[in-house]
Design an enzyme around this catalytic site. Structure first.
Site, mmCIF file in Angstrom:
data_model
loop_
_atom_site.group_PDB
_atom_site.id
_atom_site.type_symbol
_atom_site.label_atom_id
_atom_site.label_comp_id
_atom_site.label_asym_id
_atom_site.label_seq_id
_atom_site.Cartn_x
_atom_site.Cartn_y
_atom_site.Cartn_z
ATOM 1 N N GLY A 51 0.827 -1.208 0.000
ATOM 2 C CA GLY A 51 0.000 0.000 0.000
ATOM 3 C C GLY A 51 0.854 1.247 0.000
ATOM 4 C CG ASN A 52 -0.232 4.536 -1.680
ATOM 5 O OD1 ASN A 52 -0.971 5.385 -1.197
ATOM 6 N ND2 ASN A 52 -0.587 3.779 -2.725
ATOM 7 C CD GLN A 53 3.190 6.799 4.731
ATOM 8 O OE1 GLN A 53 2.179 6.790 5.425
ATOM 9 N NE2 GLN A 53 4.407 6.733 5.236
ATOM 10 C CB SER A 54 -2.507 8.234 -0.837
ATOM 11 O OG SER A 54 -3.451 9.191 -1.211
#
Ligand code: C5P
Length: 394
Positions: free
Chosen positions: A207-210
Site C-alpha cells: 500500500g501507500n501513505q495516501s
C-alpha cells in the site's frame, strides 16, 4: 494567483466588529480562498496588522504611498476576484458612495470591477440615519451587495439593528455572490482518491501513505461549483461527503474497472489516487510464512490514467505526480507520455504532503508555462485545478 478565481480582498473598516472578521477570514481560507486583508488605518485601533498578517499569511498595508512602484491599489484590484468589506462603518460606506479614494481600501474599491459584498455594522442610530440610508441605497443601485445588519444587543449596551451578522450568514451571502459563477453546473466530474492496496495474502498488502484528503477536497470543491461528482475512493478513512456518489475500491484493478464503467459519461477526470505500480503475482490463500517474504514476485499494474486517456473523447484528464524533486522537465514528459492534459507536480521532498492539510508544487498544463503553487490548502489547489480544467474544456 491571478486567473484562478479564488482571490478575495477583505476590507476592514474601523469598528469594534473588526475582531469578528478574523473568524470570517479563517472560514474564507477554509473554503479555499486566498485572502489579502486591506484594513482602513482607523481599523488598526481594533485589530492590528500583525493579526491580519498571521491569519492571512500575507503582508498587510493600509497606505497607498507604500511600495508606490507596485501601483499597489491597481495591482490588488486586478488580482481580486471578490471584495468583502467587513465590517463596513457608516463613514466607510459614505466614502465609497461618494467615490472617495483617501486610503488604500477605497482606492482598491474604485479601481476594481469585481463583485463587492459589504457587511455593515454600527450603532442602530447610525444605521437608521437618513444619510446612511441614502448611501446604502446608492451602493445597492450601483450593484454592491450590501447586507442588512443583525438586530440584537450592541457593544454599547443598546439593542437594535446594527450588529455584525454571524459568520455563517456572511458566508451564505458571499456564496450567493460567488455562486453566480456556478461554473461546473451540469458537468460530470470523476475523482479518484486514496491509495490502492495490492493483496499479498489475506492480511497483508502493498500500500501507500495516501490519505485521500486531496481527492476528497477536489470532489467537494467540484460539488460546490455545481458539478455532478462521482468519487472512487481507495482505502481512505475520510467520511463520505453528502451528495457525492462514492464507490469504494481496494486494488488498482478494481479502480480501473470502476473507472471504465464511469469514464464515458465524464467531463473531467481527476486521478489524484496513488495507484500501486505493481502487485504480487499471486495472492496467497493463507498467511504466508516469514521465509516467503523474500520470494514475493511482483507484476506490473496497468497504468490506469494512460489506459483511460487512450479511450477519451472530449474528457479533460488531470494527473498527479508525487516527486521528491522539482524536476519540471520530467513531469512535463510524464504528462505527455500518460496523455494527461494537466498534471500537478506534488513536491513531497519535505515529507509533509501525505495526510497534511496543505500542499505545494507546480501545475503543468499543455501549452502553458508551469505555474508554481506556494504552500496552500488542498481546497485552494482543488479549485485551481478545476479552473484550469474548465479553461481547457472550453
Ligand atoms: O507514474 P506516476 O505514478 O508518478 O503517475 C502518477 C499519476 O498516474 C497519478 O495521477 C496516478 O493516479 C496515475 N497512475 C495510474 N495508474 C498507475 C500508476 C499511476 O493511473 N498504475
Amino acid at each position: 494567483m491571478q486567473g484562478f478565481g479564488r482571490e478575495v480582498i477583505l476590507g476592514v473598516g474601523g469598528g469594534i466588529a473588526a475582531y469578528k472578521s478574523c473568524e470570517l477570514l479563517r472560514r474564507l481560507r477554509d473554503h479555499g480562498f486566498g485572502v489579502t486583508v486591506v484594513p482602513t488605518p482607523s481599523s488598526l485601533n481594533f485589530v492590528g496588522s500583525a493579526t491580519w498578517e498571521a491569519l492571512s499569511g500575507r503582508k498587510v498595508t493600509t497606505e497607498v504611498f507604500e511600495s508606490v512602484e507596485e501601483v499597489r491599489h491597481v495591482s490588488l484590484a486586478k488580482k481580486a476576484n471578490f471584495i468583502v468589506i467587513a465590517p463596513a462603518t457608516a463613514d466607510l460606506m459614505a466614502r465609497i458612495a461618494a467615490g472617495r479614494a483617501d486610503d488604500l481600501l477605497t482606492n482598491v474599491i474604485l479601481a476594481s470591477n469585481s463583485p463587492i459584498l459589504i457587511v455593515p455594522a454600527m450603532h442602530p442610530e447610525m444605521w437608521n440615519d437618513a444619510a446612511t440610508k441614502a448611501n446604502v441605497a446608492t451602493l445597492r443601485s450601483r450593484g454592491y451587495h450590501v447586507m442588512d445588519p443583525d438586530t440584537g444587543a450592541l457593544t454599547s449596551g443598546d439593542v437594535g439593528q446594527g450588529r455584525f451578522p454571524e459568520t455563517s450568514r456572511i458566508l451564505e451571502e458571499f456564496s450567493t455572490v460567488v455562486g453566480t459563477r456556478a461554473d461546473l453546473l451540469g458537468k460530470k466530474v470523476l475523482v479518484t482518491a486514496g491509495g490502492t492496496r495490492e493483496a499479498i495474502d489475506p492480511v497483508r498488502f502493498i500500500g501507500n501513505q495516501s490519505s485521500g484528503k486531496q481527492g476528497y477536497a477536489i470532489a467537494r470543491s467540484a460539488q460546490q461549483r455545481g458539478a455532478n461528482v462521482t468519487l472512487i475512493s481507495a482505502n481512505s478513512s475520510l467520511a463520505d461527503i453528502e451528495g457525492i456518489r462514492t464507490l469504494k475500491v481496494e486494488s488498482a484493478h478494481q479502480m480501473l474497472e470502476a473507472l471504465e464503467s464511469e469514464f464515458s459519461q465524464t467531463d473531467i477526470l481527476v486521478m489524484s489516487a496513488a495507484v500501486a505500480d505493481a502487485r504480487p503475482l499471486q495472492v496467497a490463500d493463507s498467511k504466508i510464512k516469514k521465509s516467503d517474504y523474500t520470494n514475493i514476485s511482483l507484476v506490473e499494474n496497468p497504468d490506469i490514467l494512460k489506459t483511460l486517456a487512450s479511450l477519451r473523447k472530449h474528457q479533460i484528464i488531470i494527473g498527479f505526480a508525487a516527486e521528491t524533486s522539482e524536476n519540471l522537465e520530467i513531469a512535463q514528459e510524464k504528462m505527455v507520455a500518460k496523455g494527461a492534459d494537466i498534471l500537478y507536480l506534488n513536491d513531497i521532498s519535505g515529507g509533509d504532503i501525505f495526510n497534511s492539510e496543505t500542499t505545494h508544487g507546480y501545475i503543468l498544463a499543455r501549452g502553458k508555462e508551469p505555474q508554481k503553487v506556494a504552500q496552500t490548502t488542498k481546497d485552494t489547489l482543488a479549485h485551481q485545478l478545476l479552473d484550469e480544467a474548465l479553461l481547457q474544456l472550453g
